[in-house]
Design an enzyme around this catalytic site. Structure first.
Site: not given
Ligand code: VGL
Ligand code: ZN
Length: 194
Positions: A14, A99, A147
């Site tokens: 991410d 995702k 994540c």
């Molecule tokens: C994430 C919060 C909400 C992440 C994703 O990538 O860690 N954190 N969505």
């Protein structure tokens, strides 16, 4: 740093504008620092014949993951927006696994949870790793306490020898100490923190 070889995959979690750019809607402090650490490791892993995979938080406009629909997060990483794009400076050298696409929280790169039934389903990531005969994972990216943690815990329980690279992660710390607690949880599950 763990030994890298042809059975190693780097998982870049991410590294997207909403998390890694100071103008992002869920900016993680220091998130932009993960890009150069990732690029260095990408180079090294490719040099020894290993592989690189990416995850991408990829949400619909409305989802129970967001505050406006009962979740805990500001709107972020909405599919096909700037915020959801991987950071422009990040070298892309492998498949991207999305995702969260069906409204599930989707913290782990390996699993999706159906928001209606609570059932979990695998993403393509484990199959991709198996097809590439990957045995060891090196994980970095954003965010440590969500994540990265979920992905690393799933990786360890799937039997991968898993290392999380400390220099290449940053925490949201929604509650102070979340990042450190996430590191403890990963260590307890047998994940190496390097
Ligand atoms: C994430 C919060 C909400 C992440 C994703 O990538 O860690 N954190 N969505
Ligand atoms: Zn998200």
């Amino acid at each position: 740093m763990p030994d890298l070889d042809g059975s190693t995959a780097l998982i870049v979690v991410d590294v997207q504008n909403d998390f890694a750019d100071p103008a992002g809607s869920l900016y993680v402090r220091g998130g932009e620092m993960t890009v150069s650490v990732a690029n260095d490791l990408i180079e090294r892993v490719l040099q020894v014949g290993g592989r690189v995979f990416y995850t991408q938080d990829w949400h619909p406009e409305r989802t129970p993951h967001f505050q406006i629909d009962g979740g805990v997060w500001p709107i972020h990483c909405v599919r096909d927006t700037w915020g959801a794009e991987l950071q422009a400076a990040l070298r892309i050298a492998g498949p991207v696994v999305r995702k969260g696409s069906n409204g599930e929280d989707g913290y782990s790169g390996f699993t999706m949870r159906d928001p209606a039934t609570g059932e979990t389903m695998p993403t393509a990531l484990d199959d991709l790793l198996q097809s590439a005969a990957i045995e060891r994972l090196v994980i970095l990216g954003l965010a440590t306490d969500h994540c990265v943690k979920s992905t690393a815990l799933d990786a360890a329980s799937l039997g991968y020898q898993t290392t999380v690279v400390r220099a290449g992660i940053r925490a949201v710390d929604l509650v102070a100490g979340d990042g450190e607690r996430a590191l403890d949880a990963m260590r307890e599950a047998g994940v190496f923190i390097d």
